[in-house]
Design a protein around this motif. Structure first.
Motif, PDB file in Angstrom:
ATOM      1  N   SER A  23     -63.592  33.619  36.666  1.00 16.61           N
ATOM      2  CA  SER A  23     -62.400  33.175  37.373  1.00 16.61           C
ATOM      3  C   SER A  23     -62.264  31.667  37.233  1.00 16.61           C
ATOM      4  CB  SER A  23     -62.457  33.553  38.858  1.00 16.61           C
ATOM      5  OG  SER A  23     -61.257  33.126  39.503  1.00 16.61           O
ATOM      6  N   PRO A  24     -61.589  31.209  36.180  1.00 14.29           N
ATOM      7  CA  PRO A  24     -61.405  29.767  35.977  1.00 14.29           C
ATOM      8  C   PRO A  24     -60.750  29.075  37.172  1.00 14.29           C
ATOM      9  CG  PRO A  24     -60.787  30.975  34.005  1.00 14.29           C
ATOM     10  CD  PRO A  24     -61.000  32.002  35.080  1.00 14.29           C
ATOM     11  N   ASN A  25     -59.828  29.768  37.847  1.00 10.48           N
ATOM     12  CA  ASN A  25     -59.150  29.157  38.994  1.00 10.48           C
ATOM     13  C   ASN A  25     -60.120  28.882  40.137  1.00 10.48           C
ATOM     14  OD1 ASN A  25     -56.570  29.139  37.844  1.00 10.48           O
ATOM     15  ND2 ASN A  25     -56.150  31.232  38.502  1.00 10.48           N
ATOM     16  N   VAL A  26     -60.983  29.849  40.436  1.00 13.64           N
ATOM     17  CA  VAL A  26     -61.961  29.669  41.511  1.00 13.64           C
ATOM     18  C   VAL A  26     -62.968  28.591  41.117  1.00 13.64           C
ATOM     19  CG1 VAL A  26     -63.838  30.768  42.802  1.00 13.64           C
ATOM     20  CG2 VAL A  26     -61.697  32.004  42.407  1.00 13.64           C
ATOM     21  N   TYR A  27     -63.410  28.623  39.857  1.00  9.30           N
ATOM     22  CA  TYR A  27     -64.357  27.617  39.366  1.00  9.30           C
ATOM     23  C   TYR A  27     -63.772  26.216  39.536  1.00  9.30           C
ATOM     24  CZ  TYR A  27     -66.816  24.656  36.016  1.00  9.30           C
ATOM     25  OH  TYR A  27     -67.506  23.616  35.436  1.00  9.30           O
ATOM     26  N   THR A  28     -62.527  26.024  39.127  1.00  5.97           N
ATOM     27  CA  THR A  28     -61.890  24.714  39.230  1.00  5.97           C
ATOM     28  C   THR A  28     -61.715  24.308  40.687  1.00  5.97           C
ATOM     29  OG1 THR A  28     -60.701  25.096  37.161  1.00  5.97           O
ATOM     30  CG2 THR A  28     -59.867  23.352  38.574  1.00  5.97           C
ATOM     31  N   PHE A  29     -61.358  25.267  41.539  1.00  4.46           N
ATOM     32  CA  PHE A  29     -61.144  24.980  42.960  1.00  4.46           C
ATOM     33  C   PHE A  29     -62.404  24.433  43.623  1.00  4.46           C
ATOM     34  CE2 PHE A  29     -60.915  26.375  47.462  1.00  4.46           C
ATOM     35  CZ  PHE A  29     -59.745  25.715  47.840  1.00  4.46           C
ATOM     36  N   VAL A  30     -63.563  25.012  43.293  1.00  3.58           N
ATOM     37  CA  VAL A  30     -64.796  24.590  43.977  1.00  3.58           C
ATOM     38  C   VAL A  30     -65.512  23.431  43.303  1.00  3.58           C
ATOM     39  CG1 VAL A  30     -65.159  26.905  44.912  1.00  3.58           C
ATOM     40  CG2 VAL A  30     -66.294  26.255  42.782  1.00  3.58           C
ATOM     41  N   THR A  31     -65.081  23.039  42.099  1.00  4.95           N
ATOM     42  CA  THR A  31     -65.755  21.935  41.413  1.00  4.95           C
ATOM     43  C   THR A  31     -64.916  20.672  41.358  1.00  4.95           C
ATOM     44  OG1 THR A  31     -64.969  22.721  39.235  1.00  4.95           O
ATOM     45  CG2 THR A  31     -67.152  23.449  39.961  1.00  4.95           C
ATOM     46  N   ARG A  32     -63.804  20.644  42.056  1.00  2.00           N
ATOM     47  CA  ARG A  32     -62.956  19.464  42.086  1.00  2.00           C
ATOM     48  C   ARG A  32     -62.749  19.016  43.519  1.00  2.00           C
ATOM     49  NH1 ARG A  32     -64.255  19.521  37.755  1.00  2.00           N
ATOM     50  NH2 ARG A  32     -63.113  19.467  35.802  1.00  2.00           N
ATOM     51  N   THR A  33     -62.851  17.714  43.763  1.00  2.00           N
ATOM     52  CA  THR A  33     -62.633  17.164  45.101  1.00  2.00           C
ATOM     53  C   THR A  33     -61.733  15.940  45.003  1.00  2.00           C
ATOM     54  OG1 THR A  33     -64.863  17.876  45.701  1.00  2.00           O
ATOM     55  CG2 THR A  33     -63.760  16.379  47.219  1.00  2.00           C
ATOM     56  N   ASP A  34     -60.423  16.182  44.992  1.00  2.00           N
ATOM     57  CA  ASP A  34     -59.441  15.087  44.956  1.00  2.00           C
ATOM     58  C   ASP A  34     -59.740  14.078  43.854  1.00  2.00           C
ATOM     59  OD1 ASP A  34     -58.095  16.182  47.097  1.00  2.00           O
ATOM     60  OD2 ASP A  34     -59.280  15.086  48.558  1.00  2.00           O
ATOM     61  N   GLY A  35     -60.062  14.582  42.672  1.00  2.00           N
ATOM     62  CA  GLY A  35     -60.304  13.695  41.544  1.00  2.00           C
ATOM     63  C   GLY A  35     -61.720  13.180  41.457  1.00  2.00           C
ATOM     64  N   LEU A  36     -62.535  13.402  42.493  1.00  2.00           N
ATOM     65  CA  LEU A  36     -63.919  12.940  42.476  1.00  2.00           C
ATOM     66  C   LEU A  36     -64.798  13.996  41.828  1.00  2.00           C
ATOM     67  CD1 LEU A  36     -64.178  11.494  46.087  1.00  2.00           C
ATOM     68  CD2 LEU A  36     -63.828  10.229  43.965  1.00  2.00           C
ATOM     69  N   ASP A  37     -65.903  13.563  41.303  1.00  2.00           N
ATOM     70  CA  ASP A  37     -66.807  14.460  40.608  1.00  2.00           C
ATOM     71  C   ASP A  37     -68.232  14.155  41.044  1.00  2.00           C
ATOM     72  OD1 ASP A  37     -68.641  15.382  38.492  1.00  2.00           O
ATOM     73  OD2 ASP A  37     -66.811  15.975  37.469  1.00  2.00           O
ATOM     74  N   ALA A  38     -68.938  15.154  41.525  1.00  2.00           N
ATOM     75  CA  ALA A  38     -70.290  14.943  42.040  1.00  2.00           C
ATOM     76  C   ALA A  38     -71.276  14.577  40.941  1.00  2.00           C
ATOM     77  CB  ALA A  38     -70.773  16.197  42.760  1.00  2.00           C
ATOM     78  N   LEU A  39     -70.923  14.854  39.693  1.00  2.00           N
ATOM     79  CA  LEU A  39     -71.830  14.509  38.601  1.00  2.00           C
ATOM     80  C   LEU A  39     -71.686  13.039  38.227  1.00  2.00           C
ATOM     81  CD1 LEU A  39     -73.908  15.532  36.541  1.00  2.00           C
ATOM     82  CD2 LEU A  39     -72.023  16.007  34.987  1.00  2.00           C
ATOM     83  N   THR A  40     -70.440  12.576  38.090  1.00  2.00           N
ATOM     84  CA  THR A  40     -70.222  11.194  37.676  1.00  2.00           C
ATOM     85  C   THR A  40     -70.169  10.233  38.858  1.00  2.00           C
ATOM     86  OG1 THR A  40     -67.832  11.602  37.663  1.00  2.00           O
ATOM     87  CG2 THR A  40     -68.991  11.851  35.582  1.00  2.00           C
ATOM     88  N   ASN A  41     -70.014  10.771  40.089  1.00  2.00           N
ATOM     89  CA  ASN A  41     -70.020   9.939  41.290  1.00  2.00           C
ATOM     90  C   ASN A  41     -71.032  10.503  42.292  1.00  2.00           C
ATOM     91  OD1 ASN A  41     -67.426   8.126  40.961  1.00  2.00           O
ATOM     92  ND2 ASN A  41     -66.868  10.186  40.317  1.00  2.00           N
ATOM     93  N   PRO A  42     -72.310  10.570  41.918  1.00  2.00           N
ATOM     94  CA  PRO A  42     -73.296  11.238  42.771  1.00  2.00           C
ATOM     95  C   PRO A  42     -73.542  10.572  44.109  1.00  2.00           C
ATOM     96  CG  PRO A  42     -74.395  10.017  41.022  1.00  2.00           C
ATOM     97  CD  PRO A  42     -72.922   9.989  40.718  1.00  2.00           C
ATOM     98  N   THR A  43     -73.169   9.298  44.267  1.00  2.00           N
ATOM     99  CA  THR A  43     -73.410   8.612  45.533  1.00  2.00           C
ATOM    100  C   THR A  43     -72.193   8.630  46.440  1.00  2.00           C
ATOM    101  OG1 THR A  43     -72.762   6.470  44.585  1.00  2.00           O
ATOM    102  CG2 THR A  43     -75.091   7.072  44.449  1.00  2.00           C
ATOM    103  N   ASP A  44     -71.071   9.164  45.963  1.00  2.00           N
ATOM    104  CA  ASP A  44     -69.863   9.201  46.770  1.00  2.00           C
ATOM    105  C   ASP A  44     -70.002  10.292  47.835  1.00  2.00           C
ATOM    106  OD1 ASP A  44     -67.060  10.019  47.582  1.00  2.00           O
ATOM    107  OD2 ASP A  44     -66.643   8.268  46.334  1.00  2.00           O
TER     108      ASP A  44
END
Length: 240
Positions: free
Chosen positions: A115-136
């Motif tokens: 389910s690409p839609n569900v995957y995208t929904f749970v891995t996106r946070t208003d443009g932030l990314d936990a991988l590239t912004n791990p301290t945010d």
């Protein structure tokens, strides 16, 4: 003689436990309903649309999750937890570091493709990314814990795989390679997910094999997976 205050306390505790159990069941049911709605409508669906498909009101979702970000986090805990279980199972059945990496990449792509839609929904946070912004703070919740666990899973087999390499090279590789690998898997996997079906789009297993080869041997198809060329270059530099 029974203490009446003790009876009241037991009654209140029982009611509280039943209420919490009810809230937990209701919360799980809402997450499942929201997941179906996102799967059908897309990751950009509004709370009104999600509630309509779920057969309830937006106020109910707000009562249980606070807002859309709260729903996203709650669904992420479930979906990402399932992905993590799949990856752990895949890694445990592998006989070699390369086989383990391939199994993990394949499991990751399978879960995202389901389910690409569900995957995208749970891995996106208003443009932030936990991988590239791990301290945010906003991006370092469930998703960052997921990536941290994947990095830890990669570390042990990679230490075994590189055990004969110079300590300096081993230290640097373990410190940086898992995060770089996760970034490549995500970037390539998400590009693959977004590519329209056609003769130029590889199947999931072929894509998993491509990514695994890129991570282990680079982009040249002439370099075998066990090639020692890059390591020889590193050893020479370390001893200079």
């Amino acid at each position: 003689m029974n203490n009446p205050h003790h009876l009241v306390t037991n009654t209140e505790d029982g009611r509280s436990s039943r209420w919490e159990a009810h809230r937990t069941r209701r919360r799980i049911a809402l997450i499942k309903s929201a997941r179906r709605a996102i799967h059908e409508l897309g990751y950009g669906a509004s709370m009104d649309e999600i509630a309509t498909v779920a057969g309830t009101s937006k106020s109910v979702f707000y009562r249980y999750f606070g807002d859309k970000a709260g729903l996203q986090e709650a669904m992420g805990e479930v979906v990402i937890g399932q992905m993590q279980e799949k990856l752990v199972t895949a890694a445990r059945t592998a006989r070699t570091a390369r086989e383990g990496l391939h199994a993990m990449v394949s499991a990751y792509l399978q879960m995202a493709e389901t389910s690409p839609n569900v995957y995208t929904f749970v891995t996106r946070t208003d443009g932030l990314d936990a991988l590239t912004n791990p301290t945010d703070a906003e991006a370092s919740g469930t998703l960052s814990h997921f990536f941290a666990s994947i990095r830890e899973m990669m570390e042990a087999p990679m230490r075994t795989y590189l055990q004969n390499q110079p300590e300096a090279y081993l230290h640097t590789t373990i410190a940086y390679w898992p995060t770089a690998a996760i970034g490549q898997v995500r970037a390539a996997g998400e590009l693959w997910l977004g590519t329209p079906e056609g003769p130029g789009k590889p199947g999931r297993e072929n894509m998993a094999e491509h990514i695994t080869r890129w991570l282990f041997a680079g982009i040249s198809i002439d370099i075998p997976d066990t090639a020692s060329g890059p390591h020889e270059t590193t050893r020479q530099k370390d001893h200079q």
